[in-house]
Design a protein around this motif. Structure first.
Motif: not given
Length: 216
Positions: A168-172
């Motif tokens: 799950v992407p979280t910012g960078s």
């Protein structure tokens, strides 16, 4: 033609002799003992607080490496109960909670804690290299073993154990969403229990104690 005498007819129709009578009394005397023996052979099923998956045709095995690069399978832990959890070292809450509970379970088991092996399989092999994985598991208990594979091996293990995980992407950067239950295997390496994340350490220890007693 000779006709049998009356005494002979009476003898032929008389009740069974003493040996038949003794055998009948012996059978009556042994009946309660036989019933008790049969009852002992048919033990009542154990009531576990976790989910009983005895006989499951999944979660059967894995082939992954430890922090030293040695390949492991379930057969390596034959003779011990195994508790297995999938997670990742940067997990903010679920994984450290599960491993802290696992350490408490070993403590609650007393001497039987030596008969429990805890395994932690990473679902994030891109970041959980052997050094990171080894250091992480040691924080909770020196006996805990972290296991990893490449992306393909990780996916295969998760599929075999019906474990869900997703990046799950979280910012960078990213985090991992994943299942939060633990598998338990008996000392013969057979899948026996699924422990829910919300179960207390005591409830889990009670289940493991019963499982180990069955295997003693």
């Amino acid at each position: 033609m000779n006709t049998p005498s009356t005494p002979s007819l009476l003898a032929a129709t008389a009740a069974p002799g003493p040996s038949h009578h003794r055998r009948g009394l012996l059978a009556l005397a042994l009946a309660p003992l036989l019933a008790a023996t049969l009852a002992a052979c048919k033990k009542a099923p154990v009531a576990y607080q976790g989910m009983d998956i005895t006989g499951a045709e999944y979660a059967r095995d894995f082939q992954l490496k430890d922090a030293q690069g040695q390949v492991h399978t379930l057969a390596d832990y034959r003779g011990k109960a195994v508790m297995l959890f999938f997670g990742f070292t940067q997990c903010p809450d679920v994984c450290p909670t599960a491993l802290t509970r696992a350490a408490e379970i070993r403590r609650l088991l007393g001497d039987d804690g030596q008969r429990l092996q805890v395994l932690f399989i990473t679902i994030d092999p891109e970041r959980d290299n052997p050094t990171v994985l080894g250091a992480y598991t040691q924080v909770f208990d020196p006996s805990f073993i972290g296991l990893y594979g490449d992306l393909e091996q990780t996916a295969a293990a998760a599929k075999e154990f019906k474990v869900y995980y997703k990046k799950v992407p979280t910012g960078s950067s990213y985090t991992m969403d994943h299942s939060a239950f633990s598998y338990v295997f008996d000392p013969l390496g057979k899948p026996r229990l699924v422990l829910r994340h919300e179960q207390s350490a005591k409830a889990c220890a009670d289940d493991l104690r019963q499982l180990l007693q069955q295997s003693a």
